[in-house]
Scaffold this motif. Structure first.
Motif, PDB file in Angstrom:
ATOM      1  N   ARG A  60      69.463 -47.256 -22.432  1.00 17.32           N
ATOM      2  CA  ARG A  60      69.500 -47.152 -23.892  1.00 17.32           C
ATOM      3  C   ARG A  60      68.636 -48.233 -24.537  1.00 17.32           C
ATOM      4  O   ARG A  60      68.158 -49.141 -23.864  1.00 17.32           O
ATOM      5  N   ASN A  99      62.255 -50.092 -25.511  1.00 19.11           N
ATOM      6  CA  ASN A  99      62.571 -48.781 -26.048  1.00 19.11           C
ATOM      7  C   ASN A  99      61.707 -47.726 -25.385  1.00 19.11           C
ATOM      8  O   ASN A  99      60.578 -47.997 -24.988  1.00 19.11           O
ATOM      9  N   ASN A 106      66.944 -41.343 -33.767  1.00 19.36           N
ATOM     10  CA  ASN A 106      67.980 -41.885 -34.630  1.00 19.36           C
ATOM     11  C   ASN A 106      67.646 -43.172 -35.371  1.00 19.36           C
ATOM     12  O   ASN A 106      68.349 -43.515 -36.293  1.00 19.36           O
ATOM     13  N   GLY A 147      72.058 -43.079 -25.244  1.00 23.70           N
ATOM     14  CA  GLY A 147      71.377 -43.466 -26.469  1.00 23.70           C
ATOM     15  C   GLY A 147      69.962 -42.929 -26.506  1.00 23.70           C
ATOM     16  O   GLY A 147      69.734 -41.737 -26.312  1.00 23.70           O
ATOM     17  N   CYS A 150      68.926 -40.935 -23.667  1.00 27.14           N
ATOM     18  CA  CYS A 150      69.276 -39.519 -23.798  1.00 27.14           C
ATOM     19  C   CYS A 150      68.198 -38.781 -24.579  1.00 27.14           C
ATOM     20  O   CYS A 150      67.787 -37.682 -24.198  1.00 27.14           O
ATOM     21  N   SER A 171      75.696 -39.749 -25.700  1.00 25.55           N
ATOM     22  CA  SER A 171      75.433 -40.212 -27.078  1.00 25.55           C
ATOM     23  C   SER A 171      73.963 -40.390 -27.432  1.00 25.55           C
ATOM     24  O   SER A 171      73.479 -41.488 -27.570  1.00 25.55           O
ATOM     25  N   GLY A 172      73.274 -39.298 -27.592  1.00 26.71           N
ATOM     26  CA  GLY A 172      71.893 -39.345 -28.048  1.00 26.71           C
ATOM     27  C   GLY A 172      71.391 -37.940 -28.282  1.00 26.71           C
ATOM     28  O   GLY A 172      71.939 -36.984 -27.748  1.00 26.71           O
TER      29      GLY A 172
END
Length: 181
Positions: A60, A99, A106, A147, A150, A171-172
């Motif tokens: 994430r 990242n 998001n 996150g 994902c 969760s993403g």
């Protein structure tokens, strides 16, 4: 019985996992971020066994490949159920934090121009792993992520569906504005 955490595992299982994990760095084309590193657990094929699935597990935002490796628990499950797992590292940085280049997602920023081509990197990494480990099954390559990992997994599945069999996320998501969504 499933070995979900180190305290519940036999010493033999833990030694198998520890001995099999290691970092490898590979230099791909500069558009993929130059030298990129990953950790991997790739079991031997065994005696006459079928080829093994491969799972990419993407970290994430703000985390590292090591955070994902030890937080997801996939290494113990892979050792017990005989499949390969790789934890690649993102090379891009947004406000100084690691990242993936998952495009708009998001945090509300536009696609990352000038960032490494992570779809290209991950598909090249898969090809590299399949070539280096003939016991892996090219038709059973899966991606997991949390996150933004994902989001990257979903983008990879959309743009490299000829390589990826399925995706499972925690969760993403990709927004509807993504050209493939």
């Amino acid at each position: 019985q499933l070995c979900r955490r180190p305290a519940a595992c036999t010493p033999k299982m833990l030694s198998l996992v520890a001995a099999s994990l290691g970092e490898t760095c590979v230099r791909f084309d500069h558009t993929f971020g130059g030298e990129r590193c990953h950790d991997a657990f790739i079991p031997d094929a065994g005696d006459g066994a079928a080829k093994l699935p491969l799972l990419l597990d993407l970290h994430r935002f703000r985390d590292t490949k090591e955070d994902q490796q030890f937080g997801s628990g996939w290494q113990l499950t892979a050792a017990q159920h005989r499949f390969g797992v790789v934890w690649p590292a993102a090379a891009g940085a947004w406000r100084g934090v690691l990242n993936w280049n998952a495009g708009p997602y998001n945090v509300g920023v536009p696609p990352f121009r000038g960032w490494p081509d992570d779809v290209g990197y991950l598909t090249r990494l898969i090809a590299y792993l399949l070539d280096a480990h003939p016991q892996l099954d090219a038709s059973r390559v899966y991606v997991s992520g949390a996150g933004v990992g994902c989001s990257m997994a979903q983008r990879l599945a959309l743009e490299a569906s000829n390589v990826i069999a399925a995706v499972a996320c925690v969760s993403g998501s990709l927004p509807r504005s993504n050209k493939h969504a």
